[in-house]
Write an enzyme that holds these catalytic residues in place. Structure first.
Site, PDB file in Angstrom:
ATOM      1  CE  LYS A 118      69.744  90.350  48.188  1.00  0.00           C
ATOM      2  NZ  LYS A 118      69.603  89.986  49.617  1.00  0.00           N
ATOM      3  CE  LYS A 159      66.390  88.591  57.922  1.00  0.00           C
ATOM      4  NZ  LYS A 159      67.103  89.177  56.835  1.00  0.00           N
ATOM      5  CG  HIS A 174      58.247 100.045  80.696  1.00  0.00           C
ATOM      6  ND1 HIS A 174      57.979 100.519  81.961  1.00  0.00           N
ATOM      7  CD2 HIS A 174      59.544  99.636  80.722  1.00  0.00           C
ATOM      8  CE1 HIS A 174      59.063 100.435  82.711  1.00  0.00           C
ATOM      9  NE2 HIS A 174      60.032  99.890  81.973  1.00  0.00           N
ATOM     10  CD1 TRP A 196      59.197  93.915  44.000  1.00  0.00           C
ATOM     11  CD2 TRP A 196      58.710  95.991  44.672  1.00  0.00           C
ATOM     12  NE1 TRP A 196      58.894  93.865  45.329  1.00  0.00           N
ATOM     13  CE2 TRP A 196      58.584  95.116  45.772  1.00  0.00           C
ATOM     14  CE3 TRP A 196      58.431  97.344  44.863  1.00  0.00           C
ATOM     15  CZ2 TRP A 196      58.205  95.559  47.036  1.00  0.00           C
ATOM     16  CZ3 TRP A 196      58.057  97.775  46.120  1.00  0.00           C
ATOM     17  CH2 TRP A 196      57.959  96.884  47.188  1.00  0.00           C
ATOM     18  CG  ASN A 225      64.539 100.892  37.020  1.00  0.00           C
ATOM     19  OD1 ASN A 225      63.602 100.305  36.484  1.00  0.00           O
ATOM     20  ND2 ASN A 225      65.677 100.309  37.339  1.00  0.00           N
ATOM     21  N   GLY A 226      62.448 104.301  38.939  1.00  0.00           N
ATOM     22  CA  GLY A 226      62.390 105.560  39.687  1.00  0.00           C
ATOM     23  C   GLY A 226      60.966 106.046  39.825  1.00  0.00           C
ATOM     24  CD  GLU A 236      68.591  90.384  60.197  1.00  0.00           C
ATOM     25  OE1 GLU A 236      68.042  91.496  60.165  1.00  0.00           O
ATOM     26  OE2 GLU A 236      68.818  89.730  59.161  1.00  0.00           O
ATOM     27  NE  ARG A 258      67.119  95.596  40.379  1.00  0.00           N
ATOM     28  CZ  ARG A 258      67.959  96.614  40.483  1.00  0.00           C
ATOM     29  NH1 ARG A 258      69.243  96.390  40.366  1.00  0.00           N
ATOM     30  NH2 ARG A 258      67.533  97.832  40.684  1.00  0.00           N
ATOM     31  CD  GLU A 282      63.225  90.479  55.278  1.00  0.00           C
ATOM     32  OE1 GLU A 282      63.566  91.487  54.663  1.00  0.00           O
ATOM     33  OE2 GLU A 282      64.052  89.641  55.694  1.00  0.00           O
ATOM     34  CB  CYS A 285      61.738  98.414  37.829  1.00  0.00           C
ATOM     35  SG  CYS A 285      60.339  99.151  38.657  1.00  0.00           S
TER      36      CYS A 285
HETATM   37  C1  G6P Z   1      65.179  95.811  51.090  1.00  0.00           C
HETATM   38  C2  G6P Z   1      65.328  94.337  51.339  1.00  0.00           C
HETATM   39  C3  G6P Z   1      65.874  94.112  52.747  1.00  0.00           C
HETATM   40  C4  G6P Z   1      67.188  94.877  52.909  1.00  0.00           C
HETATM   41  C5  G6P Z   1      66.981  96.375  52.647  1.00  0.00           C
HETATM   42  C6  G6P Z   1      68.292  97.136  52.618  1.00  0.00           C
HETATM   43  O1  G6P Z   1      64.139  96.318  51.854  1.00  0.00           O
HETATM   44  O2  G6P Z   1      64.104  93.660  51.191  1.00  0.00           O
HETATM   45  O3  G6P Z   1      66.103  92.736  52.947  1.00  0.00           O
HETATM   46  O4  G6P Z   1      67.697  94.677  54.186  1.00  0.00           O
HETATM   47  O5  G6P Z   1      66.382  96.535  51.357  1.00  0.00           O
HETATM   48  O6  G6P Z   1      69.048  96.684  51.529  1.00  0.00           O
HETATM   49  P1  G6P Z   1      70.568  97.035  51.303  1.00  0.00           P
HETATM   50  O7  G6P Z   1      70.892  96.485  49.946  1.00  0.00           O
HETATM   51  O8  G6P Z   1      70.678  98.529  51.340  1.00  0.00           O
HETATM   52  O9  G6P Z   1      71.345  96.400  52.383  1.00  0.00           O
END
Ligand code: G6P
Length: 638
Positions: free
Chosen positions: A633, A514, A533, A98, A124-125, A510, A51, A517, A26
């Site tokens: 984020k 993507k 396997h 969030w 937050n937390g 990666e 975020r 996501e 949050c």
């Molecule tokens: C969240 C985001 C990801 C990101 C991860 C690590 O899960 O949605 O896209 O890779 O956090 O984030 P950081 O800021 O630690 O790289």
């Protein structure tokens, strides 16, 4: 036995905590000052939007009444509702929530209140023992109206308020002692109409103020202070700050009044623009030739064929003594960690592992004085990574942070930090931060290799290849139209396999992430040799395989794997170097990319993966590409 003793007893007795609903990732913002409180808070919340969040709210005091406004959805909905309500506030606390557990609806949005609406809290937390406290308070006939852990904080403080003779500070101090977990909170109370109380434990909370203290701002993320020049300090370890116009009093968890060290934050107004691109993500993908150059800038010595980092506080002797490296990170940053580990082992010949941060801290890791921990985080606020860092520190490890956000928690926790200098990454889905992380890791590998067996010529050769990468990426970006066409063709599928070997396996990880996501499609990545396997059982004509074939060392073996898939009718899209003509006989579609050395092929292949995911998301009509559903984020809970 007092009520507190009873709760403490319960805490000691409890064996298992149940976390049903809580709020996370949050953003907190608060304001005391003479300007338009609502406008400043809304602007602050907007700076926190990147975020990721799913509801928002604000509460403040006007004429000794506590007034609030909350909505599910985005900040513009809150803005509209505020207008409708003709809201006016003197001081205010605001929040973007969030949801991880508990619906992202208006009721669960922050601020949260006690039953009498005498106080409001944003948080937050996670309060880990909230269920037990809630039961205790319910037994005292206190009625709860939300599913959140935060409401427990509000109700608990309200419940204890009389006991501490309406002394707000003391009540909060004593109440916080009963909370287990992490928190950053801002609180207002209608009996104290000029005060915001702020407190934090293991969750960042920054307080900024102008010299005469006529204006005080609070935020969980100092990025929200943009547009204000402030003296800033952070709360930690259960510190409590009592904030009112002209006065800031900060107390330790031992109730000792302290002076906090401040640093100057020049919050030049910064507006984020898509600069003509449809989404921030696309803009950030196209920024990469520049951001990679920025990551290299000032860190290279061509004469000596090595890398230097201004922020690196470890001496050459210390670096030479390192025999073991553990890289910890989450999500996309973990994929960078994976590449970094391969590079460090392959080139610098140092035993290196990439560990998922949320697993690492429970492993009782082996750390010696010869171990270096590298923590990678774009945001510097990822709770899993920060907890892993704390665990490593507790075991005496040296921590090197690789981070994009200045003044973030990781940069303060690490002994030394290297910045990406990639500029703000607004899209929740990471792109440019990833390639900058790999750039820094490539340079760090070079430095470590040069301190060991690499000759000057080896170093210069590696650097000359790395310096070609921005140009190579430009050439891949020029293929956007071609990649779009192929993506549209593949957008009819619902499931995907991504395969590759050696350095290309990280490209798969990666690229598949993507796609998941931003397009919400199922994508699984495998080392190409592993398909036979088990996963090959799934292969049929409706399951396309995206094959990354840019690793020369494993190229022939990857082709063999593709033949096995072709025999089973899998549609195959290959991403291959320009000279890989054999692939024409095997793949249904090919995206040719420029050649580079194996260790750096992750760069061009990553760009293809990013554009493929973006174009598929667009083709299937996903609207919220920059803020995908359910994602944040900065993930500030474990
Ligand atoms: C969240 C985001 C990801 C990101 C991860 C690590 O899960 O949605 O896209 O890779 O956090 O984030 P950081 O800021 O630690 O790289």
């Amino acid at each position: 036995m007092s009520n507190f003793d009873k709760i403490n007893l319960i805490l000691k007795l409890e064996k298992k905590e149940e976390i049903l609903y809580h709020n996370a990732m949050c953003g907190i913002f608060g304001y005391i000052g003479e300007k338009n409180t609502l406008q400043i808070c809304l602007k602050g919340l907007k700076q926190l939007e990147y975020r990721g969040y799913d509801s928002a709210g604000i509460a403040g005091i006007k004429n000794n009444n506590l007034i609030f406004c909350k909505t599910s959805g985005k900040i513009f909905a809150l803005e509209k509702k505020i207008e409708k309500q003709n809201l006016e506030l003197d001081i205010a606390i605001a929040h973007t929530r969030w949801a991880t557990h508990g619906k992202p609806d208006e009721k669960n949005a922050h601020p949260h209140f006690d039953t009498h609406l005498s106080l409001g809290v944003v948080h937050n937390g996670i309060i880990e023992n909230y269920a037990i406290l809630k039961d205790f308070l319910k037994n005292k006939n206190i009625k709860f109206s939300t599913e959140t852990d935060t409401e427990v904080i509000a109700q608990l403080i309200s419940y204890n308020y009389e006991k501490y003779k309406n002394n707000l500070y003391l009540t909060v101090h004593e109440s916080l002692k009963l909370l287990k977990g992490s928190f950053a909170i801002a609180l207002i109370h209608k009996d104290h109409p000029n005060i915001i109380l702020a407190a934090a434990r293991e969750s960042p909370l920054a307080i900024g103020f102008i010299d005469n203290k006529n204006e005080i701002l609070i935020s969980s993320d100092p990025n929200a202070f943009i547009g204000h020049n402030l003296n800033v300090f952070y709360l930690r370890n259960d510190e409590i700050a009592l904030l009112s116009k002209k006065s800031i009093k900060t107390y330790t968890n031992q109730k000792k009044l302290i002076e906090k060290k401040t640093s100057l934050l020049e919050g030049k107004n910064q507006t984020f623009s898509k600069e003509g691109f449809d989404h921030f993500l696309l803009k950030e993908i196209f920024e990469q030739p520049i951001t990679i150059q920025k990551a290299m800038l000032g860190n290279i010595s061509e004469d000596f064929g090595t890398a230097y980092f201004e922020g690196l506080k470890f001496s050459s002797t210390e670096l030479m003594a390192i025999k073991h490296i553990i890289i910890i990170a989450c999500g996309t940053s973990w994929h960078a960690a994976y590449i970094g580990a391969s590079l460090l082992e392959d080139k610098a010949r140092i035993l290196t592992t990439a560990e998922i941060a949320s697993e690492f801290r429970f492993k009782n890791p082996i750390i010696s004085e010869e171990t270096l921990i590298i923590a990678i985080s774009q945001s510097g606020e990822t709770a899993d990574t920060l907890s892993a860092v704390k665990e490593a520190k507790a075991k005496g490890a040296k921590i090197l942070g690789i981070c994009n956000v200045k003044n973030s928690t990781l940069t303060r926790e690490a002994h030394s930090c290297i910045y990406l200098n990639a500029g703000p990454e607004i899209s929740v889905c990471s792109s440019k931060a990833f390639t900058s992380q790999i750039t820094i890791l490539s340079l760090f590998t070079l430095l470590m290799a040069r301190l060991r067996h690499f000759t000057k010529e080896d170093g210069q050769k590696f650097l000359s290849e790395l310096k070609k990468i921005p140009k190579i990426i430009n050439q891949v970006l020029e293929k956007q139209k071609e990649i779009k066409k192929i993506s549209i063709k593949y957008s009819k599928y619902k499931n995907f396999f991504f395969i590759g070997r050696k350095y290309m396996y990280a490209s798969c990880l990666e690229a598949a992430l993507k796609l998941k996501e931003i397009s919400y499609l199922n994508a699984t990545s495998y080392p190409a040799g592993e398909l036979k396997h088990g996963p090959i059982a799934l292969i049929n004509k409706n399951l396309p395989v995206i094959a990354f074939c840019s690793n020369k060392q494993t190229y022939d073996k990857t082709l063999n794997n593709l033949m096995e898939l072709k025999a089973r009718e899998a549609p195959i899209l290959a991403i291959a170097p320009n000279n890989a003509k054999e692939i024409l006989q095997i793949a249904d579609d090919i995206i040719f990319i420029p050649n580079t050395i194996d260790e750096l092929a992750i760069f061009p292949t990553t760009i293809v993966g990013q554009l493929f995911a973006y174009n598929i998301a667009k083709a299937i009509g996903i609207k919220d590409i920059d803020q995908p559903r359910n994602l944040a984020k900065s993930v500030t809970v474990e």
